[in-house]
Design a protein around this motif. Structure first.
Motif, PDB file in Angstrom:
ATOM      1  N   SER A   1      48.499  45.155  40.056  1.00  0.00           N
ATOM      2  CA  SER A   1      48.061  43.396  40.252  1.00  0.00           C
ATOM      3  C   SER A   1      49.490  43.208  41.160  1.00  0.00           C
ATOM      4  O   SER A   1      50.815  42.948  40.732  1.00  0.00           O
ATOM      5  CB  SER A   1      47.371  42.519  39.836  1.00  0.00           C
TER       6      SER A   1
ATOM      7  N   GLN B   1      44.558  35.852  34.666  1.00  0.00           N
ATOM      8  CA  GLN B   1      43.921  34.858  35.890  1.00  0.00           C
ATOM      9  C   GLN B   1      45.470  33.912  36.414  1.00  0.00           C
ATOM     10  O   GLN B   1      45.488  32.851  35.348  1.00  0.00           O
ATOM     11  CB  GLN B   1      42.757  34.656  36.396  1.00  0.00           C
TER      12      GLN B   1
ATOM     13  N   SER C   1      40.593  35.755  41.445  1.00  0.00           N
ATOM     14  CA  SER C   1      42.002  37.219  41.194  1.00  0.00           C
ATOM     15  C   SER C   1      40.782  37.862  40.467  1.00  0.00           C
ATOM     16  O   SER C   1      39.345  37.820  39.381  1.00  0.00           O
ATOM     17  CB  SER C   1      42.743  36.527  40.153  1.00  0.00           C
TER      18      SER C   1
ATOM     19  N   LYS D   1      42.967  30.577  40.924  1.00  0.00           N
ATOM     20  CA  LYS D   1      43.347  31.624  39.960  1.00  0.00           C
ATOM     21  C   LYS D   1      41.863  32.488  39.351  1.00  0.00           C
ATOM     22  O   LYS D   1      41.026  33.542  39.144  1.00  0.00           O
ATOM     23  CB  LYS D   1      43.934  31.125  38.901  1.00  0.00           C
TER      24      LYS D   1
ATOM     25  N   ALA E   1      50.433  36.004  41.064  1.00  0.00           N
ATOM     26  CA  ALA E   1      50.016  35.100  42.534  1.00  0.00           C
ATOM     27  C   ALA E   1      51.059  34.544  42.603  1.00  0.00           C
ATOM     28  O   ALA E   1      51.344  34.478  43.628  1.00  0.00           O
ATOM     29  CB  ALA E   1      49.688  34.126  41.446  1.00  0.00           C
TER      30      ALA E   1
ATOM     31  N   TRP F   1      47.556  34.379  44.982  1.00  0.00           N
ATOM     32  CA  TRP F   1      46.685  34.080  42.921  1.00  0.00           C
ATOM     33  C   TRP F   1      46.563  35.903  42.806  1.00  0.00           C
ATOM     34  O   TRP F   1      47.488  36.688  43.956  1.00  0.00           O
ATOM     35  CB  TRP F   1      44.939  34.258  42.766  1.00  0.00           C
ATOM     36  N   ASN F   2      46.925  36.579  41.245  1.00  0.00           N
ATOM     37  CA  ASN F   2      47.165  37.278  41.093  1.00  0.00           C
ATOM     38  C   ASN F   2      46.191  38.876  41.279  1.00  0.00           C
ATOM     39  O   ASN F   2      44.896  38.557  41.128  1.00  0.00           O
ATOM     40  CB  ASN F   2      47.845  38.020  39.642  1.00  0.00           C
ATOM     41  N   ASP F   3      46.312  39.884  42.195  1.00  0.00           N
ATOM     42  CA  ASP F   3      45.465  40.627  42.944  1.00  0.00           C
ATOM     43  C   ASP F   3      45.933  41.681  43.193  1.00  0.00           C
ATOM     44  O   ASP F   3      47.150  41.919  44.040  1.00  0.00           O
ATOM     45  CB  ASP F   3      43.752  40.188  43.467  1.00  0.00           C
TER      46      ASP F   3
END
Length: 285
Positions: free
Chosen positions: A125, A17, A11, A8, A128, A34-36
């Protein structure tokens, strides 16, 4: 879960994150996410709102066409430019207060505020979980049926549907995510046996994990200090090694044969050393 927890940190999201790992049923890692933002887009934490407001950005693709020229609908007869609304929000902004740090901004928060909505679709984003799942699609299919999802935050409705569709059996999470994903998605199978099982993770993660499992010294060295026990060279082997060195200086064949005879019958290093030493002394005289 430690892998998800570490991932994370990659991110670029400035709100939250989240890290995720998907495995097969044998817990073999198949993908990490991961969140992005999507690949080849600029993460939010690297964008500066001043570049958008002042048109000073070298690459206009750092900001979307909507951010640069789009309008927010107020009602049927009225709309305002997104960029002007943002500019108004930052009209009293003092650059010095950041002490050199980048002034990022969350597009979703601003857009939802301007529309007086709370819409997850506006996020730039990928989540994740979906990012991890899409890595498998992108780089080669891997079966996840009956597999596991580890995520630092329980999945939202959108990610829950994807996990259900892929046949994920267990979902392990650290922080509960607000919403109705569990009751509305994860527990809604026609056959309850096919519903993913949501489990809150219990265990050490992050620095706690490191402190718990990172030894102060190698355990072998610790055992040596505690017990004083270490492997010892067998006397017979030690005698042979010493004899080999000393015999290289002996010219008397009878002495050499006697030493070899003793090595086959006796482990005593003292006898061999004494015999060779006397031979060497005779040679000296």
């Amino acid at each position: 879960m430690q892998i998800a927890f570490n991932s994370k940190l990659n991110s670029g999201c400035i709100s939250r994150q989240v890290g995720a790992v998907v495995t097969d049923r044998n817990f073999s890692v198949k993908a990490i996410g991961w969140n992005d933002v999507p690949e080849k887009q600029l993460p939010c934490n690297l964008r500066n709102i001043q570049d958008l407001i002042n048109d000073e950005v070298n690459n206009p693709n750092h900001f979307s066409l909507y951010e640069r020229t789009g309008t927010v609908t107020i009602n049927k007869n009225s709309s305002l430019k997104f960029k002007e609304l943002v500019k108004s929000d930052f009209s009293n902004f003092h650059k010095e207060s950041l002490e050199g740090r980048n002034c990022s901004f969350c597009f979703k928060s601003h857009q939802n505020t301007y529309e007086f909505e709370k819409n997850q679709v506006h996020t730039r984003s990928l989540h994740a979980e979906e990012n991890a799942m899409m890595q498998i699609v992108k780089y080669g299919g891997e079966p996840l049926l009956g597999g596991n999802l580890f995520t630092t935050a329980s999945p939202c409705e959108l990610c829950s549907k994807k996990a259900f569709q892929l046949g994920v059996k267990y979902i392990y999470y650290i922080d509960p995510y607000p919403g109705i994903a569990t009751q509305h998605i994860l527990q809604n199978g026609i056959d309850k046996e096919n519903n993913p099982i949501l489990r809150q993770f219990y265990g050490a993660v992050g620095r706690t994990y490191q402190k718990l499992y990172d030894p102060f010294m190698a355990y072998k060295d610790e055992l040596l200090l505690l017990t004083g026990i270490s492997p010892k060279v067998p006397e017979q082997l030690k005698a042979k090694k010493v004899a080999d060195v000393l015999l290289s200086k002996v010219t008397d064949d009878s002495v050499k044969n006697k030493v070899k005879e003793i090595l086959n019958e006796d482990n005593s290093l003292e006898i061999i050393v004494d015999l060779i030493t006397k031979s060497l002394n005779r040679n000296d005289h």
